[in-house]
Design a protein around this motif. Structure first.
Motif, PDB file in Angstrom:
ATOM      1  N   GLN A 122       0.578   2.961   3.302  1.00 13.76           N
ATOM      2  CA  GLN A 122      -0.063   1.949   4.154  1.00 13.76           C
ATOM      3  C   GLN A 122      -1.587   2.117   4.148  1.00 13.76           C
ATOM      4  N   GLY A 125      -2.828   1.105   0.727  1.00 12.80           N
ATOM      5  CA  GLY A 125      -2.505  -0.324   0.560  1.00 12.80           C
ATOM      6  C   GLY A 125      -3.387  -1.210   1.427  1.00 12.80           C
ATOM      7  N   THR A 136       0.691  -9.689  -3.885  1.00 14.41           N
ATOM      8  CA  THR A 136       2.078  -9.522  -3.425  1.00 14.41           C
ATOM      9  C   THR A 136       2.330  -8.055  -3.061  1.00 14.41           C
ATOM     10  N   SER A 137       3.404  -7.815  -2.278  1.00 14.50           N
ATOM     11  CA  SER A 137       3.671  -6.430  -1.863  1.00 14.50           C
ATOM     12  C   SER A 137       4.102  -5.586  -3.063  1.00 14.50           C
ATOM     13  N   ARG A 140       1.008  -4.638  -4.749  1.00 14.70           N
ATOM     14  CA  ARG A 140       0.288  -3.642  -3.950  1.00 14.70           C
ATOM     15  C   ARG A 140       0.945  -2.267  -4.120  1.00 14.70           C
ATOM     16  N   HIS A 141       2.276  -2.249  -4.108  1.00 12.06           N
ATOM     17  CA  HIS A 141       3.023  -0.996  -4.259  1.00 12.06           C
ATOM     18  C   HIS A 141       2.661  -0.335  -5.592  1.00 12.06           C
TER      19      HIS A 141
END
Ligand code: SF4
Length: 335
Positions: A122, A125, A136-137, A140-141
């Motif tokens: 987090q 990110g 997008t997640s 980001r991941h």
């Protein structure tokens, strides 16, 4: 690689920073003199693209304030800060936010600077999201995982929290968070002074690699001259809010001109200490920035102080290409 042909990436012109300690009614009832901290006074500095400028000085000399003013985390009381030719004091909040992607900071204490309630995934990110680095997640991941690996942490670190890491690992997280914004300029404020010596070397090596790989420019702040000299292309020596000497690291180490720089060097252990002439050690405490001495601010501790030093503030003098010193010994004014 340092690009000295282009305009500097960062330029400070006549920067001053004062803090008025009076609050509320005390502003009316008490005089400003003696209640104002003179943290920075007339600081002129430039950092070329790709360069590391090391800033050295004792605790309380103003170097941390310098780093914060350079990023406009604090407003200067006077003077100007230019980043890539832009006067950052003139920017509104939106344009400053956009520029902040390019200017990041790594603090001394990685534990205090990382939110303990957020996972490392987090934390890093959030840096990406704030600066629009991934949409997008899933993206980001993947970016966070790649950043963590780049700073020497496993992907599994994403799910863990700051307290589950050692000091060195936490500093790697803080560096990954700074890199998430895609900066080209990093202020490193005592980034290794809270770490064990063996870990310090690893973090310094990492910062060196990242500088090369990402084409970064560093303002590297430390009270430890041996650390600064190790990582910096040039060094600026600060004393009580003023820059007293600037020059290439090698020259500052081999031929320090200012009595204060010489005293700082005297405190660094040397391998050749048996054959070397004795060096004048620093005595006494740093005077209070609430009441800086008149004239040369170092005169209360300087073994070479003259009468003029108590009255007149020395202007910087160029001793050689890129090497400047503010001391009456070189101005011809001191008998
Ligand atoms: Fe010492 Fe005077 Fe030089 Fe200041 S100006 S460092 S007091 S010799």
């Amino acid at each position: 690689m340092t690009d000295i042909a282009s305009p500097p990436l960062l330029r400070l012109v006549g920067v001053a920073k004062r803090y008025d300690l009076r609050r509320g009614l005390r502003r009316l009832l008490q005089p400003a003199e003696g209640n104002t901290v003179h943290a920075l006074d007339g600081v002129d500095l430039e950092i070329a693209r790709g360069e590391t400028l090391g800033v050295i000085g004792e605790s309380g000399c103003g170097k941390t304030t310098l780093g914060r003013v350079a990023l406009r985390l604090q407003e200067p009381s006077a003077g100007r800060v230019e980043f890539d030719g832009i006067d950052i004091g003139s920017l509104d909040a939106r344009r400053l936010r956009a520029l902040r992607k390019r200017m990041q900071i790594v603090f001394q204490d990685p534990y205090a600077s990382l939110n303990p309630r957020r996972s490392v995934g987090q934390i890093v990110g959030r840096g990406l999201a704030l600066h629009g680095g991934a949409t997008t997640s899933a993206e980001r991941h993947a970016r966070v995982a790649a950043l963590l690996e780049r700073v020497g942490l496993p992907r599994a670190a994403m799910a863990r929290f700051p307290h589950q890491f050692s000091g060195g690992q936490r500093q790697r997280v803080a560096i990954a968070r700074a890199l998430a914004a895609g900066p080209d300029f990093l202020v490193c404020d005592e980034p290794v002074s809270a770490l064990d010596v063996s870990i310090q070397a690893q973090i310094l090596a990492l910062l060196g690699e990242l500088k090369r790989d990402f084409g970064l420019t560093y303002l590297f702040i430390s009270h430890d001259l041996s650390v600064v000299a190790h990582v910096s292309d040039r060094v600026a020596v600060m004393y009580l809010g003023r820059v007293v000497e600037t020059g290439p690291s090698r020259r500052i180490l081999s031929a320090p001109a200012h009595p204060y720089t010489r005293a700082l060097l005297a405190a660094v252990p040397r391998l050749d200490a048996r054959d070397a002439p004795p060096r004048q050690r620093l005595t006494g405490d740093l005077p209070s920035p609430l009441r800086p001495p008149p004239g040369c601010r170092f005169h209360t501790r300087c073994p070479e102080a003259r009468e003029i030093c108590r009255r007149v503030s020395p202007a910087p003098i160029q001793l050689a290409q890129g090497h400047a010193v503010a001391c009456h010994l070189y101005s011809g004014a001191a008998p």
